[in-house]
Scaffold this motif. Structure first.
Motif, PDB file in Angstrom:
ATOM      1  N   ASN A 255      -0.796  -9.277  -1.274  1.00 62.36           N
ATOM      2  CA  ASN A 255       0.350  -9.388  -0.698  1.00 62.36           C
ATOM      3  C   ASN A 255       0.080  -8.317   0.531  1.00 62.36           C
ATOM      4  N   ASN A 256      -1.356  -9.021   0.966  1.00 61.98           N
ATOM      5  CA  ASN A 256      -1.921  -8.212   2.278  1.00 61.98           C
ATOM      6  C   ASN A 256      -1.260  -6.491   2.814  1.00 61.98           C
ATOM      7  N   LEU A 257      -1.630  -6.360   1.331  1.00 63.81           N
ATOM      8  CA  LEU A 257      -1.380  -4.178   0.934  1.00 63.81           C
ATOM      9  C   LEU A 257      -3.130  -4.017   1.547  1.00 63.81           C
ATOM     10  N   ILE A 258      -3.825  -3.897   1.104  1.00 61.96           N
ATOM     11  CA  ILE A 258      -5.112  -3.695   1.335  1.00 61.96           C
ATOM     12  C   ILE A 258      -6.262  -4.396   1.551  1.00 61.96           C
ATOM     13  N   SER A 259      -7.063  -4.129   1.644  1.00 61.00           N
ATOM     14  CA  SER A 259      -8.450  -5.317   2.441  1.00 61.00           C
ATOM     15  C   SER A 259      -9.511  -5.255   1.331  1.00 61.00           C
ATOM     16  N   PRO A 260      -9.793  -6.305   1.254  1.00 66.44           N
ATOM     17  CA  PRO A 260     -11.452  -6.168  -0.076  1.00 66.44           C
ATOM     18  C   PRO A 260     -12.227  -5.110   0.539  1.00 66.44           C
ATOM     19  N   GLY A 261     -12.493  -5.063   2.142  1.00 65.14           N
ATOM     20  CA  GLY A 261     -13.030  -4.259   2.350  1.00 65.14           C
ATOM     21  C   GLY A 261     -12.818  -2.637   1.895  1.00 65.14           C
ATOM     22  N   GLU A 262     -11.904  -2.425   1.704  1.00 66.02           N
ATOM     23  CA  GLU A 262     -10.940  -1.594   1.623  1.00 66.02           C
ATOM     24  C   GLU A 262     -11.255  -0.739   0.101  1.00 66.02           C
ATOM     25  N   ILE A 263     -11.867  -1.837  -0.733  1.00 68.10           N
ATOM     26  CA  ILE A 263     -11.983  -1.258  -2.548  1.00 68.10           C
ATOM     27  C   ILE A 263     -13.222  -0.915  -2.209  1.00 68.10           C
ATOM     28  N   ASP A 264     -13.253   0.897  -2.824  1.00 67.35           N
ATOM     29  CA  ASP A 264     -14.139   1.576  -3.164  1.00 67.35           C
ATOM     30  C   ASP A 264     -13.904   2.171  -4.406  1.00 67.35           C
ATOM     31  N   GLU A 265     -14.706   2.939  -5.080  1.00 72.64           N
ATOM     32  CA  GLU A 265     -14.333   3.673  -6.131  1.00 72.64           C
ATOM     33  C   GLU A 265     -13.017   4.966  -5.490  1.00 72.64           C
ATOM     34  N   SER A 266     -12.639   5.083  -4.918  1.00 72.27           N
ATOM     35  CA  SER A 266     -11.455   5.726  -4.953  1.00 72.27           C
ATOM     36  C   SER A 266     -10.380   5.019  -5.210  1.00 72.27           C
ATOM     37  N   VAL A 267     -10.392   3.996  -4.514  1.00 73.06           N
ATOM     38  CA  VAL A 267      -9.438   2.980  -4.472  1.00 73.06           C
ATOM     39  C   VAL A 267      -9.681   2.727  -6.431  1.00 73.06           C
ATOM     40  N   ILE A 268      -9.974   1.564  -6.820  1.00 75.94           N
ATOM     41  CA  ILE A 268     -10.657   1.531  -8.330  1.00 75.94           C
ATOM     42  C   ILE A 268      -9.696   3.127  -9.785  1.00 75.94           C
ATOM     43  N   ASN A 269     -10.461   4.370  -9.159  1.00 81.76           N
ATOM     44  CA  ASN A 269      -9.682   5.548  -9.807  1.00 81.76           C
ATOM     45  C   ASN A 269      -8.042   5.677  -9.132  1.00 81.76           C
ATOM     46  N   ASN A 270      -6.887   5.031  -8.168  1.00 79.04           N
ATOM     47  CA  ASN A 270      -5.662   4.923  -8.419  1.00 79.04           C
ATOM     48  C   ASN A 270      -5.446   4.861  -8.692  1.00 79.04           C
ATOM     49  N   HIS A 271      -6.032   3.836  -9.671  1.00 80.48           N
ATOM     50  CA  HIS A 271      -5.365   2.195 -10.620  1.00 80.48           C
ATOM     51  C   HIS A 271      -5.568   2.399 -11.795  1.00 80.48           C
ATOM     52  N   LEU A 272      -6.254   3.639 -12.123  1.00 79.85           N
ATOM     53  CA  LEU A 272      -7.192   3.835 -13.043  1.00 79.85           C
ATOM     54  C   LEU A 272      -5.866   4.651 -14.468  1.00 79.85           C
ATOM     55  N   TYR A 273      -5.491   4.463 -15.218  1.00 84.79           N
ATOM     56  CA  TYR A 273      -5.183   5.187 -16.396  1.00 84.79           C
ATOM     57  C   TYR A 273      -4.616   6.750 -16.085  1.00 84.79           C
ATOM     58  N   THR A 274      -6.294   6.873 -15.593  1.00 85.40           N
ATOM     59  CA  THR A 274      -6.409   8.526 -15.718  1.00 85.40           C
ATOM     60  C   THR A 274      -6.078   9.018 -14.200  1.00 85.40           C
ATOM     61  N   GLN A 275      -5.505   8.288 -13.623  1.00 87.51           N
ATOM     62  CA  GLN A 275      -5.983   8.476 -11.957  1.00 87.51           C
ATOM     63  C   GLN A 275      -5.628  10.088 -11.544  1.00 87.51           C
ATOM     64  N   ASN A 276      -4.938  10.346 -12.538  1.00 86.99           N
ATOM     65  CA  ASN A 276      -5.056  11.861 -12.576  1.00 86.99           C
ATOM     66  C   ASN A 276      -5.709  13.421 -12.667  1.00 86.99           C
ATOM     67  N   LEU A 277      -6.786  12.589 -13.225  1.00 94.28           N
ATOM     68  CA  LEU A 277      -7.390  12.992 -14.468  1.00 94.28           C
ATOM     69  C   LEU A 277      -8.996  13.132 -13.738  1.00 94.28           C
ATOM     70  N   PRO A 278      -9.983  14.339 -13.783  1.00 96.69           N
ATOM     71  CA  PRO A 278     -11.624  14.340 -13.083  1.00 96.69           C
ATOM     72  C   PRO A 278     -12.178  13.296 -13.490  1.00 96.69           C
ATOM     73  N   ASP A 279     -13.588  13.183 -13.483  1.00 98.56           N
ATOM     74  CA  ASP A 279     -14.077  12.172 -14.772  1.00 98.56           C
ATOM     75  C   ASP A 279     -14.867  13.348 -15.600  1.00 98.56           C
ATOM     76  N   VAL A 280     -14.982  12.480 -16.764  1.00 96.99           N
ATOM     77  CA  VAL A 280     -15.454  13.307 -18.232  1.00 96.99           C
ATOM     78  C   VAL A 280     -17.047  13.991 -17.951  1.00 96.99           C
TER      79      VAL A 280
END
Length: 247
Positions: free
Chosen positions: A159-184
């Motif tokens: 839906n053109n809300l984000i481009s493939p080139g913008e996908i990085d670790e932070s984008v993935i982190n923000n979509h995980l259940y743990t988005q508000n938690l630091p890494d273990v």
């Protein structure tokens, strides 16, 4: 000097995760029903949660019920859900007394209505607490979490809300259940099993792993302190050399 006094408060893990394993075997060894093992496991939860709050570990995540656990016998699953509800009701005072915020991750919509309602009620009552965040992984599976994340990001790309080139670790982190938690930082598993069992696969990329033979109902704060002392004696290099770390 007791174990707690030996711990360096400046080298504690920021995020501790625990796979609480061995309730059933504990009961079997004693000739008891598995349900008794699960009930005694809640006592260990209380002791470890209070110990983590006391020594100021800010984030604690407990693997309470996996997506695969739904495949257990129906009666056992029903018991675990009832135990979840009763434990939440009992422990609200402990959470408030220790200024602990309750959080939950996983496919929570799969929980029975009563468990879902009670869980969110306790989460709402403790949302302003800031001494420690206790996260329960319920109906949680890391592969399901990652699959969900890929679907959500793919939908945004479509839906053109984000481009493939913008996908990085932070984008993935923000979509995980743990988005508000630091890494273990440290992952503990009880009962002698040495596997991850589909738990926080993305989040433990650089976690230290600690396995103990102790069954979960027998796990005490001294066992926790032993794990923390072991953790503090390790070199965490995150791909760098020890010379770089020392600099």
């Amino acid at each position: 000097m007791n174990l707690q006094d030996q711990i360096d408060k400046n080298k504690l893990p920021r995020h501790l995760a625990v796979i609480m394993d061995g309730n059933g075997r504990w009961a079997k060894q004693k000739g008891l029903y598995r349900s008794i093992g699960h009930e005694n496991g809640t006592k260990a939860v209380r002791e470890i949660v209070e110990a983590c709050a006391e020594i100021h570990i800010p984030f604690l995540t407990l693997y309470a019920f996996s997506t695969e656990n739904w495949n257990r016998p129906k009666l056992e699953v029903e018991l675990l859900m009832k135990l979840l509800v009763s434990s939440l009701k009992k422990e609200i005072k402990t959470l408030q007394k220790n200024n602990i915020k309750l959080n939950a991750i996983g496919n929570l919509d799969a929980l029975p209505k009563r468990a879902f309602t009670e869980l969110h009620d306790v989460m709402d009552q403790t949302k302003s607490n800031d001494r420690m965040t206790l996260t329960l992984a319920l109906s949680y599976g890391s592969r399901e979490e990652i699959t969900k994340t890929i679907k959500e990001i793919s939908h945004k790309v479509k839906n053109n809300l984000i481009s493939p080139g913008e996908i990085d670790e932070s984008v993935i982190n923000n979509h995980l259940y743990t988005q508000n938690l630091p890494d273990v930082d440290l992952l503990i598993r009880t009962s002698g099993e040495q596997r991850i069992s589909n738990f926080l696969l993305w989040q433990i990329a650089y976690a230290e792993l600690y396995f103990t033979e102790t069954l979960w109902p027998d796990y005490t704060k001294n066992h926790l302190f032993e794990a923390l002392l072991n953790y503090q004696n390790r070199e965490r290099r995150f791909g760098k050399t020890i010379e770089q770390i020392k600099q």
